[in-house]
Enzyme design. Structure first.
Site, mmCIF file in Angstrom:
data_model
loop_
_atom_site.group_PDB
_atom_site.id
_atom_site.type_symbol
_atom_site.label_atom_id
_atom_site.label_comp_id
_atom_site.label_asym_id
_atom_site.label_seq_id
_atom_site.Cartn_x
_atom_site.Cartn_y
_atom_site.Cartn_z
ATOM 1 N N GLY A 46 2.867 2.677 2.411
ATOM 2 C CA GLY A 46 2.537 2.377 1.023
ATOM 3 C C GLY A 46 1.095 1.958 0.911
ATOM 4 O O GLY A 46 0.516 1.435 1.869
ATOM 5 N N GLN A 51 -6.158 -2.079 -2.664
ATOM 6 C CA GLN A 51 -6.453 -1.987 -1.227
ATOM 7 C C GLN A 51 -7.582 -1.012 -0.912
ATOM 8 O O GLN A 51 -8.059 -0.961 0.226
ATOM 9 C CB GLN A 51 -5.197 -1.580 -0.449
ATOM 10 C CG GLN A 51 -4.106 -2.640 -0.498
ATOM 11 C CD GLN A 51 -2.914 -2.209 0.323
ATOM 12 O OE1 GLN A 51 -2.073 -1.454 -0.146
ATOM 13 N NE2 GLN A 51 -2.861 -2.663 1.570
ATOM 14 N N CYS A 93 1.120 -5.154 6.518
ATOM 15 C CA CYS A 93 0.307 -4.692 5.391
ATOM 16 C C CYS A 93 -1.005 -4.154 5.941
ATOM 17 O O CYS A 93 -1.600 -4.773 6.829
ATOM 18 C CB CYS A 93 0.042 -5.869 4.451
ATOM 19 S SG CYS A 93 -1.007 -5.436 3.051
ATOM 20 N N LEU A 94 -1.449 -3.011 5.423
ATOM 21 C CA LEU A 94 -2.701 -2.414 5.902
ATOM 22 C C LEU A 94 -3.892 -3.340 5.670
ATOM 23 O O LEU A 94 -4.897 -3.234 6.354
ATOM 24 C CB LEU A 94 -2.942 -1.064 5.207
ATOM 25 C CG LEU A 94 -1.929 0.044 5.508
ATOM 26 C CD1 LEU A 94 -2.253 1.285 4.696
ATOM 27 C CD2 LEU A 94 -1.876 0.364 6.991
ATOM 28 N N GLU A 136 4.501 -3.059 -2.804
ATOM 29 C CA GLU A 136 3.389 -2.419 -3.533
ATOM 30 C C GLU A 136 3.264 -2.967 -4.953
ATOM 31 O O GLU A 136 2.149 -3.142 -5.452
ATOM 32 C CB GLU A 136 3.542 -0.893 -3.542
ATOM 33 C CG GLU A 136 3.567 -0.225 -2.170
ATOM 34 C CD GLU A 136 2.465 -0.695 -1.220
ATOM 35 O OE1 GLU A 136 1.337 -0.981 -1.669
ATOM 36 O OE2 GLU A 136 2.744 -0.809 -0.009
ATOM 37 N N HIS A 139 1.406 -6.100 -4.738
ATOM 38 C CA HIS A 139 -0.043 -5.885 -4.590
ATOM 39 C C HIS A 139 -0.720 -5.790 -5.953
ATOM 40 O O HIS A 139 -1.811 -6.318 -6.159
ATOM 41 C CB HIS A 139 -0.324 -4.573 -3.838
ATOM 42 C CG HIS A 139 -0.499 -4.740 -2.357
ATOM 43 N ND1 HIS A 139 -1.457 -5.558 -1.810
ATOM 44 C CD2 HIS A 139 0.141 -4.170 -1.313
ATOM 45 C CE1 HIS A 139 -1.388 -5.487 -0.484
ATOM 46 N NE2 HIS A 139 -0.419 -4.652 -0.154
HETATM 47 NI NI NI Z 1 0.334 -4.177 1.733
#
Ligand code: NI
Length: 170
Positions: A46, A51, A93-94, A136, A139
């Site tokens: 995701g 981001q 999480c990225l 997401e 976010h």
């Molecule tokens: Ni994330």
């Protein structure tokens, strides 16, 4: 184009993203294609627009990580409209690379979101998809998975990130 992923504690990750009002534009289609490309390049399931440094309510999800085109989801202006049960599972999480922790989430959810044409639809899921829909949507409301941890666990990760920042490894 592959965008660099914005990392915690960049302030954009803590802000509520703005609604998308214009649909079916070439710009929006390109942005969504770039978000999928950026997500796959980072091996994520995701990615939310903040981001990649863009405060707009857009997220993409693919629980198959590029293996099955039928699992590609575009969520614009999403909202979780139904939550059932509870499930604890490990999450990452990225924007917080290298750190994973158990997070309690609703086990089954329904999200209401617009597609690239602006049409509203509902997406229901369990397991990883339910988790991704919640992660997401969070976010886009400026909430990271860290916010769902105990203070102790969150502070431990924050301390480790600060240490990495000092050595230039973050
Ligand atoms: Ni994330």
């Amino acid at each position: 184009m592959v965008y660099p992923i914005v990392k915690y504690p960049d302030p954009i990750l803590g802000r509520r993203a703005l609604d998308v009002a214009e649909f079916a534009t070439a710009e929006l289609r390109q942005l969504i294609a770039d978000m999928f490309e950026s997500m796959y390049a980072a091996n994520g399931v995701g990615l939310a627009a903040p981001q990649i440094g863009l405060g707009r309510r857009i997220a993409v999800i693919d629980c198959s990580v590029g293996e099955d085109p039928a699992q590609r989801l575009v969520l614009i202006n999403p909202e979780i409209v139904r939550r059932e049960g509870e499930e604890e599972a490990e999450e990452g999480c990225l924007s917080v690379p290298g750190f994973r922790a158990n997070v309690v989430r609703a086990a089954e959810v329904t999200a209401r979101a617009q597609d690239v044409e602006g049409a509203w639809r509902e997406i229901s899921g369990t397991g990883l998809l339910a988790r991704a829909l919640q992660h997401e949507t969070d976010h886009l409301n400026g909430i990271l998975f860290l916010a769902h941890l105990t203070t102790l666990k969150r502070d431990l990760i924050k301390r480790k990130v600060r240490k990495l920042q000092k050595t230039g490894a973050w």
